[in-house]
Design a protein around this motif. Structure first.
Motif, PDB file in Angstrom:
ATOM      1  N   GLU A 443       0.835  -1.200   0.000  1.00 18.82           N
ATOM      2  CA  GLU A 443       0.000   0.000   0.000  1.00 18.82           C
ATOM      3  C   GLU A 443       0.874   1.256   0.000  1.00 18.82           C
ATOM      4  O   GLU A 443       2.036   1.225   0.414  1.00 18.82           O
ATOM      5  CB  GLU A 443      -0.929   0.006   1.214  1.00 18.82           C
ATOM      6  CG  GLU A 443      -1.934  -1.142   1.239  1.00 18.82           C
ATOM      7  CD  GLU A 443      -2.915  -1.100   0.089  1.00 18.82           C
ATOM      8  OE1 GLU A 443      -3.264   0.020  -0.348  1.00 18.82           O
ATOM      9  OE2 GLU A 443      -3.323  -2.173  -0.402  1.00 18.82           O
ATOM     10  N   ASP A 444       0.340   2.437  -0.476  1.00 19.52           N
ATOM     11  CA  ASP A 444       1.036   3.726  -0.455  1.00 19.52           C
ATOM     12  C   ASP A 444       0.877   4.367   0.916  1.00 19.52           C
ATOM     13  O   ASP A 444      -0.203   4.333   1.526  1.00 19.52           O
ATOM     14  CB  ASP A 444       0.463   4.671  -1.509  1.00 19.52           C
ATOM     15  CG  ASP A 444       0.778   4.198  -2.936  1.00 19.52           C
ATOM     16  OD1 ASP A 444       1.846   3.566  -3.112  1.00 19.52           O
ATOM     17  OD2 ASP A 444      -0.024   4.482  -3.845  1.00 19.52           O
ATOM     18  N   GLU A 445       2.012   5.019   1.395  1.00 18.90           N
ATOM     19  CA  GLU A 445       1.971   5.748   2.667  1.00 18.90           C
ATOM     20  C   GLU A 445       1.270   7.096   2.432  1.00 18.90           C
ATOM     21  O   GLU A 445       1.510   7.764   1.421  1.00 18.90           O
ATOM     22  CB  GLU A 445       3.394   5.945   3.193  1.00 18.90           C
ATOM     23  CG  GLU A 445       3.468   6.517   4.591  1.00 18.90           C
ATOM     24  CD  GLU A 445       3.039   5.525   5.664  1.00 18.90           C
ATOM     25  OE1 GLU A 445       2.771   5.934   6.788  1.00 18.90           O
ATOM     26  OE2 GLU A 445       2.984   4.293   5.351  1.00 18.90           O
ATOM     27  N   ILE A 446       0.469   7.522   3.364  1.00 20.03           N
ATOM     28  CA  ILE A 446      -0.277   8.787   3.288  1.00 20.03           C
ATOM     29  C   ILE A 446       0.006   9.581   4.555  1.00 20.03           C
ATOM     30  O   ILE A 446       0.220   9.020   5.627  1.00 20.03           O
ATOM     31  CB  ILE A 446      -1.802   8.536   3.161  1.00 20.03           C
ATOM     32  CG1 ILE A 446      -2.090   7.670   1.920  1.00 20.03           C
ATOM     33  CG2 ILE A 446      -2.580   9.840   3.076  1.00 20.03           C
ATOM     34  CD1 ILE A 446      -3.547   7.213   1.832  1.00 20.03           C
ATOM     35  N   CYS A 447       0.115  10.906   4.391  1.00 18.96           N
ATOM     36  CA  CYS A 447       0.326  11.761   5.567  1.00 18.96           C
ATOM     37  C   CYS A 447      -0.963  11.747   6.408  1.00 18.96           C
ATOM     38  O   CYS A 447      -1.831  12.645   6.310  1.00 18.96           O
ATOM     39  CB  CYS A 447       0.666  13.198   5.150  1.00 18.96           C
ATOM     40  SG  CYS A 447       2.308  13.370   4.397  1.00 18.96           S
ATOM     41  N   ASN A 448      -1.108  10.699   7.253  1.00 14.49           N
ATOM     42  CA  ASN A 448      -2.340  10.545   8.036  1.00 14.49           C
ATOM     43  C   ASN A 448      -2.065  10.009   9.428  1.00 14.49           C
ATOM     44  O   ASN A 448      -2.980   9.653  10.164  1.00 14.49           O
ATOM     45  CB  ASN A 448      -3.323   9.625   7.313  1.00 14.49           C
ATOM     46  CG  ASN A 448      -2.711   8.253   7.050  1.00 14.49           C
ATOM     47  OD1 ASN A 448      -1.580   7.980   7.469  1.00 14.49           O
ATOM     48  ND2 ASN A 448      -3.452   7.391   6.354  1.00 14.49           N
ATOM     49  N   VAL A 450      -0.728   7.088  10.184  1.00 18.30           N
ATOM     50  CA  VAL A 450      -0.876   5.627  10.209  1.00 18.30           C
ATOM     51  C   VAL A 450       0.246   5.000   9.376  1.00 18.30           C
ATOM     52  O   VAL A 450       0.646   5.540   8.331  1.00 18.30           O
ATOM     53  CB  VAL A 450      -2.265   5.218   9.658  1.00 18.30           C
ATOM     54  CG1 VAL A 450      -2.388   3.687   9.629  1.00 18.30           C
ATOM     55  CG2 VAL A 450      -3.376   5.814  10.508  1.00 18.30           C
ATOM     56  N   ASP A 451       0.711   3.774   9.868  1.00 17.98           N
ATOM     57  CA  ASP A 451       1.737   3.023   9.108  1.00 17.98           C
ATOM     58  C   ASP A 451       1.014   2.220   8.036  1.00 17.98           C
ATOM     59  O   ASP A 451       0.711   1.037   8.204  1.00 17.98           O
ATOM     60  CB  ASP A 451       2.532   2.108  10.034  1.00 17.98           C
ATOM     61  CG  ASP A 451       3.613   1.332   9.295  1.00 17.98           C
ATOM     62  OD1 ASP A 451       3.886   1.645   8.110  1.00 17.98           O
ATOM     63  OD2 ASP A 451       4.199   0.390   9.892  1.00 17.98           O
ATOM     64  N   ASP A 452       0.703   2.852   6.898  1.00 25.12           N
ATOM     65  CA  ASP A 452      -0.108   2.219   5.848  1.00 25.12           C
ATOM     66  C   ASP A 452       0.633   1.064   5.153  1.00 25.12           C
ATOM     67  O   ASP A 452      -0.009   0.099   4.725  1.00 25.12           O
ATOM     68  CB  ASP A 452      -0.491   3.271   4.789  1.00 25.12           C
ATOM     69  CG  ASP A 452      -1.235   4.459   5.394  1.00 25.12           C
ATOM     70  OD1 ASP A 452      -2.421   4.340   5.663  1.00 25.12           O
ATOM     71  OD2 ASP A 452      -0.564   5.501   5.590  1.00 25.12           O
ATOM     72  N   ASN A 453       1.959   1.147   5.012  1.00 28.26           N
ATOM     73  CA  ASN A 453       2.703   0.147   4.207  1.00 28.26           C
ATOM     74  C   ASN A 453       3.513  -0.840   5.058  1.00 28.26           C
ATOM     75  O   ASN A 453       4.406  -1.521   4.558  1.00 28.26           O
ATOM     76  CB  ASN A 453       3.630   0.840   3.216  1.00 28.26           C
ATOM     77  CG  ASN A 453       4.581   1.800   3.908  1.00 28.26           C
ATOM     78  OD1 ASN A 453       4.627   1.856   5.128  1.00 28.26           O
ATOM     79  ND2 ASN A 453       5.327   2.561   3.127  1.00 28.26           N
ATOM     80  N   CYS A 454       3.214  -0.889   6.364  1.00 28.02           N
ATOM     81  CA  CYS A 454       3.825  -1.897   7.246  1.00 28.02           C
ATOM     82  C   CYS A 454       5.353  -1.852   7.264  1.00 28.02           C
ATOM     83  O   CYS A 454       6.024  -2.891   7.257  1.00 28.02           O
ATOM     84  CB  CYS A 454       3.363  -3.299   6.855  1.00 28.02           C
ATOM     85  SG  CYS A 454       1.639  -3.653   7.178  1.00 28.02           S
ATOM     86  N   ASN A 456       6.926  -0.030   9.647  1.00 25.99           N
ATOM     87  CA  ASN A 456       7.227   0.431  11.011  1.00 25.99           C
ATOM     88  C   ASN A 456       7.499   1.926  11.063  1.00 25.99           C
ATOM     89  O   ASN A 456       8.144   2.420  11.993  1.00 25.99           O
ATOM     90  CB  ASN A 456       8.399  -0.324  11.625  1.00 25.99           C
ATOM     91  CG  ASN A 456       8.072  -1.796  11.830  1.00 25.99           C
ATOM     92  OD1 ASN A 456       6.938  -2.149  12.212  1.00 25.99           O
ATOM     93  ND2 ASN A 456       9.045  -2.655  11.555  1.00 25.99           N
ATOM     94  N   GLN A 457       7.078   2.687  10.045  1.00 29.29           N
ATOM     95  CA  GLN A 457       7.228   4.136  10.026  1.00 29.29           C
ATOM     96  C   GLN A 457       5.868   4.767   9.694  1.00 29.29           C
ATOM     97  O   GLN A 457       5.066   4.183   8.962  1.00 29.29           O
ATOM     98  CB  GLN A 457       8.251   4.580   8.974  1.00 29.29           C
ATOM     99  CG  GLN A 457       9.649   4.032   9.194  1.00 29.29           C
ATOM    100  CD  GLN A 457      10.590   4.505   8.114  1.00 29.29           C
ATOM    101  OE1 GLN A 457      10.730   5.711   7.893  1.00 29.29           O
ATOM    102  NE2 GLN A 457      11.229   3.556   7.432  1.00 29.29           N
TER     103      GLN A 457
END
Length: 779
Positions: A443-448, A450-454, A456-457
């Motif tokens: 998945e794509d990371e979003i400034c939200n 949440v760690d969307d792409n697993c 750990n960031q």
């Protein structure tokens, strides 16, 4: 007072002898073009010393174009009059024969090609009866008598000059040897008698019999075992090499080096009795250096050789053998019945049985099971789950449990299978939330937040909705264009929004700063330590002068303000007077070249320091007499050209008031040390010609003839008094080339012959007698 010094005398006659020459140190000097110390008699000048080509004080040169031709030269065989005596290639009567193409020719009165010893001439070519180069003729009146002629039987003449008459082997007779036992061979070591036919026991045509009392013994006879030398070869009962073995007491013995009573079949000797190592009477040994190997032994596994000599080493059934099984697929597991062998030999080399498929080397008990539809490990199961060993090999794959069915399983929950089944079908175990299929590593990371792409960031670099910040380490408000991150918020050094800094580690370097000599682009204009057009001498900048010839000295007035030398602007000091020549500058040595090399406004001045003998400079010594050799005092000068009186290029003159005296001058008989070797009128060791020198031969007996020993002297000295050589006995005054030969066992006239036949003079004196030829010996 005619304004000339020591000029040529020209009293009137103009050619020697002249009463005006020869006085006041004047002498006649002859033109000597070839410098051989002899001049042309028709071309002379009356001088105080040598001048130009007028250097010879002796005339007589018949060829002034060759230094090899003069009255002092030795005549050679070359069609020239070398010694200027009016003769060409004349007979040599003194000196060494055999040099300069001269040869010794013997008198050959009978023209048989052989000359008489003692009657010779030293000539360039044959002349008259002196026509042969070979002597040793014992009768020069008979053409059929000479060395190598055929000796004729029965005439009592020594035709071949070997000192024997009618010797064995002469023409017309046959040699016969004494043969007492009548076996056709004469006694060894005896001399033959030359006869027209055999007579009595003189009947053998050849010698060589070692026992002339036994007719069964002679050369070529067959040797027998009888303790006799039957064939006269100096050996008794020797081994047979050609004759049949098994007869005359001879037996075949085989080589038995290991003394095991068995010999080598192809290595035998035929002898009367066995002689070590040839002692075996039976063959068959296969290793004659090992007594433990022969046809009578048993084969053992404990040895590495063919014990029983059957051609096979350690064959099946040998003592100490081991059971091995057939392994057709070479996997180390066998099948079938075992064979007892000393060591494994493919395919019978497996020490264990149990292979369930001996046609496939990958199938055997204990092997790792693979996903291939086969029972690889012979355990009765095919492609079963792997519960031990490494997964990811042999077709096995680790499958993860995937509850939310997003293709990403839970880490730590796997099975090692040949294929996926049910929820155990995910190939990766990296899902950080297996209850939400919108959260996984793809998945794509979003400034939200949440760690969307697993990973750990949260809201990491590059997240959707981020802003570009440039790296500004030195915090000067200018960032690096090549280093930037797209962040949700500024972070660390990534804080500048302007990207024009060329060195982000130093806060004083940025676009518009002052340039300094520091190897850095301080003002970020793309140039480093560039030329300064303002004040020089600050911030590391220095003045550099134009130095086109790269001699470290520059041209005054031609400068640039630089951090370091650039191109031809590389000199740190001015003063070069010629910037086109590298060898011209204030630090250079002056050279003899017509230039001001050291820029001191003087050209080719004398050297007072530095090395003389280089750069065209030479040491010139003081020479008052101008003869090319100077004296040590006053000190020499180092200059480009000689300038009188400093004109000599070498020191060592022992008389600087005499131009004829100097090192290397030719010594002449004048009571002066002409060559400065501290000796006066000394003996000459080279050519004895000119300057008053004469050749004197050693004459101990005072008969006016000397030996070959000679010296070149100004005057006779000691025993060296004779003006001619040729004496063959310098202890007897009565022996010399002018003496008359006498019958006294001496070579009285030194012609290399003793008491030779007298062909001239009176016979009947001095012991000589007239003898007539008497072939029939009737006196």
């Amino acid at each position: 007072c005619d304004a000339q010094t020591d000029e040529e005398r020209k009293p009137g006659l103009g050619s020697p002898p002249d009463p005006a020459c020869g006085t006041g140190d004047y002498d006649w000097y002859y033109r000597d073009n070839d410098a051989d110390f002899y001049g042309q008699a028709i071309d002379s000048r009356c001088l105080c010393g040598p001048f130009l080509k007028y250097t010879a004080t002796v005339a007589g040169d018949c060829n002034d174009g060759s230094p090899m031709i003069s009255p002092a030269a030795t005549e050679k065989c070359n069609a020239f009059d070398d010694d200027c005596d009016g003769l060409i290639d004349e007979e040599r009567t003194s000196g060494t024969c055999g040099t300069d193409s001269y040869q010794t020719f013997f008198l050959d009165a009978d023209a048989d090609g052989w000359g008489r010893d003692g009657s010779t001439k030293c000539l360039c070519a044959a002349s008259g009866r002196y026509a042969t180069l070979t002597g040793q003729d014992c009768d020069d009146a008979k053409g059929a008598v000479h060395p190598g002629a055929i000796e004729v039987c029965g005439n009592l003449v020594d035709e071949d000059c070997d000192g024997q008459t009618d010797e064995p082997g002469c023409s017309g007779c046959t040699d016969w040897y004494l043969d007492a036992d009548g076996d056709g061979f004469g006694a060894a070591g005896t001399s033959p008698t030359c006869l027209s036919a055999p007579s009595g026991n003189w009947r053998a045509p050849v010698a060589g019999d070692c026992n002339d009392a036994d007719a069964a013994v002679f050369p070529g006879q067959v040797e027998k075992c009888n303790s006799k030398d039957d064939d006269c070869d100096a050996a008794t009962d020797e081994a047979r090499t050609a004759e049949a073995c098994g007869t005359d007491g001879y037996t075949v013995f085989y080589k038995d080096s290991d003394a095991d009573t068995w010999g080598l079949a192809n290595d035998t000797r035929c002898t009367c009795s066995g002689v070590a190592p040839y002692t075996a009477t039976r063959a068959g040994d296969c290793s004659d250096s090992n007594s433990a190997a022969n046809p009578g032994k048993a084969e053992l596994c404990s040895t590495a050789f063919d014990d029983d000599c059957n051609g096979v080493v350690n064959d099946d059934g040998s003592a100490g053998c081991t059971a091995f099984y057939t392994d057709a697929d070479r996997d180390g597991w066998g099948t079938g019945t075992s064979r007892c062998k000393c060591s494994p030999a493919a395919p019978v080399d497996a020490a264990q049985a149990g292979d369930c498929l001996d046609t496939d080397p990958a199938v055997y008990p204990g092997v790792t099971e693979k996903c291939n539809g086969k029972d690889d490990d012979c355990d009765g199961a095919t492609d079963e789950e792997r519960v031990a060993g490494t997964c990811g090999q042999d077709g096995y794959v680790a499958f993860y449990q995937d509850h939310d069915r997003d293709g990403h399983g839970v880490a730590g929950t796997t099975k090692c299978l040949c294929g996926g089944t049910g929820e155990w079908d995910a190939l990766v175990g990296n899902d950080c939330d297996d209850g939400n299929n919108a959260i996984n590593p793809t998945e794509d990371e979003i400034c939200n937040g949440v760690d969307d792409n697993c990973n750990n960031q949260t809201d990491e670099v590059g997240a959707t909705g981020c802003t570009v910040y440039y790296r500004d380490v030195d915090n000067d408000g200018h960032g690096v264009a090549s280093a930037f991150l797209c962040l949700c918020t500024p972070s660390g050094y990534f804080r500048a929004t302007v990207a024009d800094d060329c060195n982000d580690s130093i806060a004083t370097i940025y676009k518009g700063a002052t340039e300094k000599c520091n190897g850095v682009d301080d003002d970020c204009d793309g140039a480093t330590d560039e030329e300064r057009v303002g004040t020089c001498g600050a911030d590391g900048y220095s003045t550099y002068w134009l130095d086109a010839d790269n001699d470290t000295y520059g041209v005054t007035g031609a400068t640039r303000c630089l951090c370091a030398a650039s191109g031809e602007f590389r000199a740190t000091r001015p003063g070069d007077c010629d910037d086109t020549k590298n060898a011209v500058n204030p630090a250079a040595y002056e050279k003899c070249n017509g230039f001001d090399d050291d820029c001191d406004l003087s050209v080719d001045e004398d050297r007072t320091s530095g090395t003389c003998g280089t750069d065209g400079y030479e040491t010139y010594w003081y020479s008052a007499d101008g003869d090319a050799f100077g004296v040590a005092t006053p000190a020499p000068r180092c200059g480009c050209e000689p300038a009188a009186p400093y004109s000599a290029t070498a020191a060592g003159d022992c008389n600087d008031a005499d131009a004829q005296v100097y090192p290397g001058a030719t010594e002449t008989c004048n009571a002066k040390d002409d060559d400065c070797d501290a000796s006066t009128d000394e003996e000459r060791t080279g050519t004895c010609a000119g300057g008053g020198y004469l050749t004197f031969f050693s004459d101990a007996d005072g008969d006016t003839y000397g030996t070959a020993a000679q010296k070149c002297l100004c005057a006779a000295s000691g025993t060296y008094t004779a003006s001619r050589g040729g004496d063959c006995d310098d202890t007897r005054a009565a022996v010399n080339p002018d003496a008359t030969e006498k019958c006294n066992l001496f070579d009285d006239n030194c012609n290399t012959a003793v008491d030779e036949e007298r062909t001239t003079g009176t016979c009947g004196t001095d012991g000589y007698k007239t003898l007539w030829q008497d072939q029939d010996a009737d006196t």
